[in-house]
Design a protein around this motif. Structure first.
Motif, PDB file in Angstrom:
ATOM      1  N   PHE A   1      -7.487  26.935  44.692  1.00 30.46           N
ATOM      2  CA  PHE A   1      -7.635  25.686  45.205  1.00 30.46           C
ATOM      3  C   PHE A   1      -8.014  24.617  43.945  1.00 30.46           C
ATOM      4  CE2 PHE A   1      -8.333  28.188  48.780  1.00 30.46           C
ATOM      5  CZ  PHE A   1      -7.701  27.604  50.083  1.00 30.46           C
ATOM      6  N   VAL A   2      -7.832  23.304  44.174  1.00 32.83           N
ATOM      7  CA  VAL A   2      -8.094  22.380  43.089  1.00 32.83           C
ATOM      8  C   VAL A   2      -8.898  21.100  43.779  1.00 32.83           C
ATOM      9  CG1 VAL A   2      -5.877  21.126  42.835  1.00 32.83           C
ATOM     10  CG2 VAL A   2      -7.730  21.105  41.142  1.00 32.83           C
ATOM     11  N   TYR A   3      -9.786  20.598  43.459  1.00 33.17           N
ATOM     12  CA  TYR A   3     -10.470  19.642  43.775  1.00 33.17           C
ATOM     13  C   TYR A   3     -10.594  18.210  42.851  1.00 33.17           C
ATOM     14  CZ  TYR A   3     -15.405  20.552  43.391  1.00 33.17           C
ATOM     15  OH  TYR A   3     -16.738  20.937  43.148  1.00 33.17           O
ATOM     16  N   LEU A   4     -10.062  17.417  43.269  1.00 33.55           N
ATOM     17  CA  LEU A   4     -10.365  16.213  42.268  1.00 33.55           C
ATOM     18  C   LEU A   4     -11.454  15.296  42.694  1.00 33.55           C
ATOM     19  CD1 LEU A   4      -7.232  16.737  42.433  1.00 33.55           C
ATOM     20  CD2 LEU A   4      -6.856  14.653  41.241  1.00 33.55           C
ATOM     21  N   ILE A   5     -12.310  14.703  41.697  1.00 30.80           N
ATOM     22  CA  ILE A   5     -13.311  13.978  42.118  1.00 30.80           C
ATOM     23  C   ILE A   5     -13.227  12.855  41.345  1.00 30.80           C
ATOM     24  CG2 ILE A   5     -15.255  15.626  42.714  1.00 30.80           C
ATOM     25  CD1 ILE A   5     -16.204  15.499  40.171  1.00 30.80           C
ATOM     26  N   ARG A   6     -13.506  11.690  41.781  1.00 30.08           N
ATOM     27  CA  ARG A   6     -13.352  10.123  41.275  1.00 30.08           C
ATOM     28  C   ARG A   6     -14.621   9.487  41.704  1.00 30.08           C
ATOM     29  NH1 ARG A   6      -8.308  11.253  43.540  1.00 30.08           N
ATOM     30  NH2 ARG A   6      -6.452  11.116  41.926  1.00 30.08           N
ATOM     31  N   PRO A   7     -15.017   8.812  40.165  1.00 28.61           N
ATOM     32  CA  PRO A   7     -16.244   8.158  40.589  1.00 28.61           C
ATOM     33  C   PRO A   7     -16.008   7.147  41.404  1.00 28.61           C
ATOM     34  CG  PRO A   7     -15.385   7.798  38.362  1.00 28.61           C
ATOM     35  CD  PRO A   7     -14.529   8.783  38.964  1.00 28.61           C
ATOM     36  N   ASN A   8     -17.179   6.513  42.098  1.00 27.17           N
ATOM     37  CA  ASN A   8     -17.215   5.727  43.201  1.00 27.17           C
ATOM     38  C   ASN A   8     -16.774   4.064  42.647  1.00 27.17           C
ATOM     39  OD1 ASN A   8     -19.663   4.773  42.059  1.00 27.17           O
ATOM     40  ND2 ASN A   8     -20.972   5.779  44.045  1.00 27.17           N
ATOM     41  N   ARG A   9     -16.842   4.072  41.218  1.00 24.71           N
ATOM     42  CA  ARG A   9     -16.676   2.633  40.530  1.00 24.71           C
ATOM     43  C   ARG A   9     -16.035   2.988  39.398  1.00 24.71           C
ATOM     44  NH1 ARG A   9     -21.953   3.549  40.625  1.00 24.71           N
ATOM     45  NH2 ARG A   9     -23.023   3.544  38.442  1.00 24.71           N
ATOM     46  N   SER A  10     -15.238   2.041  38.855  1.00 19.99           N
ATOM     47  CA  SER A  10     -14.433   2.077  37.649  1.00 19.99           C
ATOM     48  C   SER A  10     -15.305   2.294  36.279  1.00 19.99           C
ATOM     49  CB  SER A  10     -13.301   0.931  37.456  1.00 19.99           C
ATOM     50  OG  SER A  10     -13.816  -0.163  37.574  1.00 19.99           O
TER      51      SER A  10
ATOM     52  N   GLN B   1     -30.029   6.313  36.136  1.00 17.66           N
ATOM     53  CA  GLN B   1     -30.694   7.650  35.892  1.00 17.66           C
ATOM     54  C   GLN B   1     -30.578   8.565  37.183  1.00 17.66           C
ATOM     55  OE1 GLN B   1     -32.134   8.593  32.929  1.00 17.66           O
ATOM     56  NE2 GLN B   1     -31.871  10.695  33.962  1.00 17.66           N
ATOM     57  N   GLU B   2     -30.546   8.146  38.242  1.00 19.63           N
ATOM     58  CA  GLU B   2     -30.468   8.890  39.643  1.00 19.63           C
ATOM     59  C   GLU B   2     -28.894   9.406  39.556  1.00 19.63           C
ATOM     60  OE1 GLU B   2     -30.460   8.723  44.279  1.00 19.63           O
ATOM     61  OE2 GLU B   2     -31.332   6.894  43.338  1.00 19.63           O
ATOM     62  N   GLU B   3     -27.830   8.737  39.212  1.00 21.79           N
ATOM     63  CA  GLU B   3     -26.606   9.359  39.112  1.00 21.79           C
ATOM     64  C   GLU B   3     -26.725  10.389  38.002  1.00 21.79           C
ATOM     65  OE1 GLU B   3     -24.132   5.513  41.001  1.00 21.79           O
ATOM     66  OE2 GLU B   3     -24.777   5.343  38.670  1.00 21.79           O
ATOM     67  N   ALA B   4     -27.127   9.944  36.764  1.00 18.07           N
ATOM     68  CA  ALA B   4     -27.130  10.997  35.549  1.00 18.07           C
ATOM     69  C   ALA B   4     -27.859  12.283  36.095  1.00 18.07           C
ATOM     70  CB  ALA B   4     -27.913  10.483  34.589  1.00 18.07           C
ATOM     71  N   ASN B   5     -28.826  12.036  37.110  1.00 14.96           N
ATOM     72  CA  ASN B   5     -29.431  13.414  37.469  1.00 14.96           C
ATOM     73  C   ASN B   5     -28.541  14.197  38.237  1.00 14.96           C
ATOM     74  OD1 ASN B   5     -31.906  12.698  36.031  1.00 14.96           O
ATOM     75  ND2 ASN B   5     -32.933  11.750  37.858  1.00 14.96           N
TER      76      ASN B   5
ATOM     77  N   GLY C   1     -22.256  11.306  47.446  1.00 13.87           N
ATOM     78  CA  GLY C   1     -21.545   9.945  47.483  1.00 13.87           C
ATOM     79  C   GLY C   1     -21.363   9.406  46.114  1.00 13.87           C
ATOM     80  N   ILE C   2     -21.621   9.907  45.188  1.00 18.57           N
ATOM     81  CA  ILE C   2     -21.375   9.119  43.887  1.00 18.57           C
ATOM     82  C   ILE C   2     -19.826   9.560  43.388  1.00 18.57           C
ATOM     83  CG2 ILE C   2     -23.580   8.957  42.840  1.00 18.57           C
ATOM     84  CD1 ILE C   2     -23.023  11.358  41.042  1.00 18.57           C
ATOM     85  N   MET C   3     -19.193  10.383  43.969  1.00 17.00           N
ATOM     86  CA  MET C   3     -18.063  10.607  43.698  1.00 17.00           C
ATOM     87  C   MET C   3     -17.045  10.987  45.039  1.00 17.00           C
ATOM     88  SD  MET C   3     -17.214  11.314  40.301  1.00 17.00           S
ATOM     89  CE  MET C   3     -18.420  11.269  38.874  1.00 17.00           C
TER      90      MET C   3
END
Length: 97
Positions: free
Chosen positions: A4-13, A21-25, A80-82
């Protein structure tokens, strides 16, 4: 086992430039999650586009349902960041094989 493959995309460009910092963690947790899948011999390969547009994770699972669970437990997805997208996949050619 199927692939399988899953793609992830950030929630903003501009995610890379504006990551909190929370997202980096959470991205650190995401990386550790993928390293754990590699150690379990489920992960085939993973990595991001260098422009930040998306990342991919190619992995093995015994069913679509388990593949969805693997994708949905990725901390970047579950927090929910991706956004994510799952597909059946076949590795046809890979270096070293």
């Amino acid at each position: 086992m199927e692939e399988f493959v899953y793609l992830i995309r950030p929630n903003r460009s501009n995610f890379i430039e504006t990551m909190t910092q929370e997202e980096a963690n959470l991205m650190d947790d995401h990386f550790q999650y993928l390293k754990d899948l590699l150690a379990e011999e489920k992960l085939i390969m993973a990595g991001p586009c260098l422009d930040g547009a998306f990342g991919i994770c190619v992995f093995k699972s015994d069913s679509w349902e388990n593949a969805e669970a693997i994708m949905n437990h990725d901390p970047a997805v579950s927090n929910g960041i991706m956004t994510s997208e799952l597909h059946k996949y076949r590795v046809s050619l890979i270096q070293g094989k």
